[in-house]
Design a protein around this motif. Sequence first.
Motif, PDB file in Angstrom:
ATOM      1  N   VAL A  15       3.870   2.526   2.382  1.00  0.00           N
ATOM      2  CA  VAL A  15       4.764   1.202   2.063  1.00  0.00           C
ATOM      3  C   VAL A  15       3.645   0.020   1.450  1.00  0.00           C
ATOM      4  N   SER A  16       2.447  -0.073   2.114  1.00  0.00           N
ATOM      5  CA  SER A  16       1.471  -0.966   1.553  1.00  0.00           C
ATOM      6  C   SER A  16       0.986  -0.460   0.421  1.00  0.00           C
ATOM      7  N   ILE A  17       0.856   0.740   0.027  1.00  0.00           N
ATOM      8  CA  ILE A  17       0.430   1.159  -1.355  1.00  0.00           C
ATOM      9  C   ILE A  17       1.509   0.668  -2.488  1.00  0.00           C
ATOM     10  N   MET A  18       2.804   0.979  -2.007  1.00  0.00           N
ATOM     11  CA  MET A  18       3.962   0.547  -2.752  1.00  0.00           C
ATOM     12  C   MET A  18       4.008  -0.893  -3.006  1.00  0.00           C
ATOM     13  N   LEU A  19       3.708  -1.663  -2.237  1.00  0.00           N
ATOM     14  CA  LEU A  19       3.598  -3.299  -2.234  1.00  0.00           C
ATOM     15  C   LEU A  19       2.640  -3.509  -2.992  1.00  0.00           C
ATOM     16  N   GLU A  20       1.569  -2.937  -3.086  1.00  0.00           N
ATOM     17  CA  GLU A  20       0.417  -3.462  -3.710  1.00  0.00           C
ATOM     18  C   GLU A  20       0.617  -2.923  -5.308  1.00  0.00           C
ATOM     19  N   ALA A  21       1.167  -1.612  -5.251  1.00  0.00           N
ATOM     20  CA  ALA A  21       1.519  -1.225  -6.981  1.00  0.00           C
ATOM     21  C   ALA A  21       2.408  -2.274  -7.498  1.00  0.00           C
ATOM     22  N   CYS A  22       3.505  -2.849  -6.689  1.00  0.00           N
ATOM     23  CA  CYS A  22       4.309  -3.664  -7.427  1.00  0.00           C
ATOM     24  C   CYS A  22       3.964  -5.071  -7.398  1.00  0.00           C
ATOM     25  N   ARG A  23       2.845  -5.263  -6.695  1.00  0.00           N
ATOM     26  CA  ARG A  23       2.271  -6.690  -7.013  1.00  0.00           C
ATOM     27  C   ARG A  23       2.987  -7.704  -6.227  1.00  0.00           C
ATOM     28  N   LEU A  24       3.764  -7.008  -5.065  1.00  0.00           N
ATOM     29  CA  LEU A  24       4.780  -8.033  -4.284  1.00  0.00           C
ATOM     30  C   LEU A  24       3.676  -8.992  -3.326  1.00  0.00           C
ATOM     31  N   HIS A  25       4.250 -10.150  -3.224  1.00  0.00           N
ATOM     32  CA  HIS A  25       3.608 -10.957  -2.233  1.00  0.00           C
ATOM     33  C   HIS A  25       4.158 -10.397  -0.740  1.00  0.00           C
ATOM     34  N   TYR A  26       3.263 -10.005   0.516  1.00  0.00           N
ATOM     35  CA  TYR A  26       3.673  -9.805   1.459  1.00  0.00           C
ATOM     36  C   TYR A  26       2.565 -10.182   2.613  1.00  0.00           C
ATOM     37  N   SER A  27       3.121 -10.227   3.682  1.00  0.00           N
ATOM     38  CA  SER A  27       2.554 -10.604   5.010  1.00  0.00           C
ATOM     39  C   SER A  27       2.292  -9.419   5.931  1.00  0.00           C
ATOM     40  N   VAL A  28       1.399  -9.288   6.249  1.00  0.00           N
ATOM     41  CA  VAL A  28       1.066  -8.083   7.305  1.00  0.00           C
ATOM     42  C   VAL A  28       1.100  -8.351   8.988  1.00  0.00           C
ATOM     43  N   HIS A  29       2.040  -7.762   9.533  1.00  0.00           N
ATOM     44  CA  HIS A  29       2.215  -7.780  10.845  1.00  0.00           C
ATOM     45  C   HIS A  29       1.750  -6.456  11.739  1.00  0.00           C
ATOM     46  N   PRO A  30       0.479  -6.226  12.198  1.00  0.00           N
ATOM     47  CA  PRO A  30       0.148  -5.077  12.700  1.00  0.00           C
ATOM     48  C   PRO A  30       0.971  -4.910  14.091  1.00  0.00           C
ATOM     49  N   VAL A  31       1.375  -3.645  14.159  1.00  0.00           N
ATOM     50  CA  VAL A  31       1.827  -3.271  15.275  1.00  0.00           C
ATOM     51  C   VAL A  31       1.272  -2.132  15.999  1.00  0.00           C
ATOM     52  N   ASP A  32       0.467  -2.388  16.932  1.00  0.00           N
ATOM     53  CA  ASP A  32      -0.464  -1.234  17.393  1.00  0.00           C
ATOM     54  C   ASP A  32       0.215  -0.321  18.248  1.00  0.00           C
ATOM     55  N   ILE A  33       0.518   0.814  17.867  1.00  0.00           N
ATOM     56  CA  ILE A  33       1.159   1.773  18.369  1.00  0.00           C
ATOM     57  C   ILE A  33       0.737   2.414  19.626  1.00  0.00           C
ATOM     58  N   LYS A  34      -0.739   2.344  19.545  1.00  0.00           N
ATOM     59  CA  LYS A  34      -1.650   2.757  20.616  1.00  0.00           C
ATOM     60  C   LYS A  34      -1.455   1.994  22.009  1.00  0.00           C
ATOM     61  N   ASN A  35      -0.992   0.638  21.848  1.00  0.00           N
ATOM     62  CA  ASN A  35      -0.651  -0.037  22.919  1.00  0.00           C
ATOM     63  C   ASN A  35       0.963  -0.275  23.043  1.00  0.00           C
ATOM     64  N   ARG A  36       1.591   0.479  22.490  1.00  0.00           N
ATOM     65  CA  ARG A  36       3.042   0.639  22.750  1.00  0.00           C
ATOM     66  C   ARG A  36       3.653  -0.743  22.247  1.00  0.00           C
TER      67      ARG A  36
END
Length: 204
Positions: A15-36
Amino acid sequence: MIDLYTWSTPNGRKVSIMLEACRLHYSVHPVDIKNREQFEPEFLTISPNNKIPAIVDEEGPEGKPVSLFESGAILIYLAEKCGQFMPDKPCARYEVLQWLMWQMGSFGPYLGQAHHFNRFAPEKIPYAIERYNQDAQRLWGVLDKRLAGREFVVDELSIADFAIYPWACRHEWQMVELSDFPAVAGWMARMARLPFVERGMQVP
């Protein structure tokens, strides 16, 4: 603005590749799956299956907010939103969808099992290791045959490439030697040279 809930996994990086390819403005919210963190109640309202990635687009259809989970669904949504990386002609469109579903149903799940039993399982289980490494070899063979004589999975760059590429990048986790699959290796080199692919692979 699109809110992207993700982590440093192949599915998230599609999804991040697609967002970059489309030059869309987006904000990243990390979800640490190691910490559930994917099981936090707040995230459950966005992704009922407790899986990343997920997005919230404040400017969805008819100007209304839309929330989506499942990476394949998100890729299709973004392709339709931007009118990019999905062919207009029906036959080519279904070909892209076919290879996207192949990734979602086979290339991702079986390679994910290889990752688990090769690297993360608390005990070595020979049967599981042999089974999923054999599956990995078979699936890489399918992809290598498909890419023979082609620049991209469906001739023109599409969401099928974006879906498959991050999983191929973890070939070492799957006990796969790139030299055994020259068509895939050439495709991976072409993908890696695309600036938006490089940027998308660094998220989060």
